[in-house]
Design a protein around this motif. Sequence first.
Motif, PDB file in Angstrom:
ATOM      1  N   SER A   7       0.830  -1.207   0.000  1.00  0.00           N
ATOM      2  CA  SER A   7       0.000   0.000   0.000  1.00  0.00           C
ATOM      3  C   SER A   7       0.865   1.259   0.000  1.00  0.00           C
ATOM      4  O   SER A   7       0.524   2.255  -0.624  1.00  0.00           O
ATOM      5  CB  SER A   7      -0.917  -0.007   1.218  1.00  0.00           C
ATOM      6  OG  SER A   7      -1.634   1.188   1.298  1.00  0.00           O
ATOM      7  N   ARG A   8       1.985   1.214   0.712  1.00  0.00           N
ATOM      8  CA  ARG A   8       2.887   2.373   0.742  1.00  0.00           C
ATOM      9  C   ARG A   8       3.507   2.634  -0.622  1.00  0.00           C
ATOM     10  O   ARG A   8       3.768   3.774  -0.985  1.00  0.00           O
ATOM     11  CB  ARG A   8       3.983   2.149   1.773  1.00  0.00           C
ATOM     12  CG  ARG A   8       3.479   2.242   3.185  1.00  0.00           C
ATOM     13  CD  ARG A   8       4.610   2.146   4.159  1.00  0.00           C
ATOM     14  NE  ARG A   8       4.072   1.950   5.495  1.00  0.00           N
ATOM     15  CZ  ARG A   8       4.690   1.319   6.456  1.00  0.00           C
ATOM     16  NH1 ARG A   8       5.893   0.822   6.248  1.00  0.00           N
ATOM     17  NH2 ARG A   8       4.138   1.187   7.629  1.00  0.00           N
ATOM     18  N   HIS A  11       0.648   4.250  -2.783  1.00  0.00           N
ATOM     19  CA  HIS A  11       0.262   5.589  -2.321  1.00  0.00           C
ATOM     20  C   HIS A  11       1.357   6.143  -1.410  1.00  0.00           C
ATOM     21  O   HIS A  11       1.231   6.105  -0.194  1.00  0.00           O
ATOM     22  CB  HIS A  11      -1.067   5.531  -1.555  1.00  0.00           C
ATOM     23  CG  HIS A  11      -2.183   4.948  -2.350  1.00  0.00           C
ATOM     24  ND1 HIS A  11      -2.770   5.618  -3.383  1.00  0.00           N
ATOM     25  CD2 HIS A  11      -2.803   3.751  -2.274  1.00  0.00           C
ATOM     26  CE1 HIS A  11      -3.715   4.857  -3.911  1.00  0.00           C
ATOM     27  NE2 HIS A  11      -3.757   3.707  -3.258  1.00  0.00           N
ATOM     28  N   GLU A  14       2.663  12.237   0.965  1.00  0.00           N
ATOM     29  CA  GLU A  14       2.871  13.511   0.280  1.00  0.00           C
ATOM     30  C   GLU A  14       4.106  14.197   0.848  1.00  0.00           C
ATOM     31  O   GLU A  14       4.350  14.153   2.053  1.00  0.00           O
ATOM     32  CB  GLU A  14       1.659  14.417   0.481  1.00  0.00           C
ATOM     33  CG  GLU A  14       0.415  13.903  -0.178  1.00  0.00           C
ATOM     34  CD  GLU A  14      -0.745  14.861  -0.018  1.00  0.00           C
ATOM     35  OE1 GLU A  14      -0.507  16.025   0.347  1.00  0.00           O
ATOM     36  OE2 GLU A  14      -1.870  14.426  -0.257  1.00  0.00           O
TER      37      GLU A  14
END
Length: 53
Positions: A7-8, A11, A14
């Motif tokens: 998942s990292r 995504h 930011e």
Amino acid sequence: MTTSPASRLLHPPEPRWPAVVALVAVAGLHLALPRELAIGPPGAGHKSGEVAG
């Protein structure tokens, strides 16, 4: 709740450096402006100890 390594990768977080640069720029402008043009309470952010009068 924990995130999985997959998942990292899909995504990534930011980047925070643009916000830090913006805050430093705003603080620098506030300190560089003459007292008459500064927005906020009188004397806020200015290093001089003189009282406006």
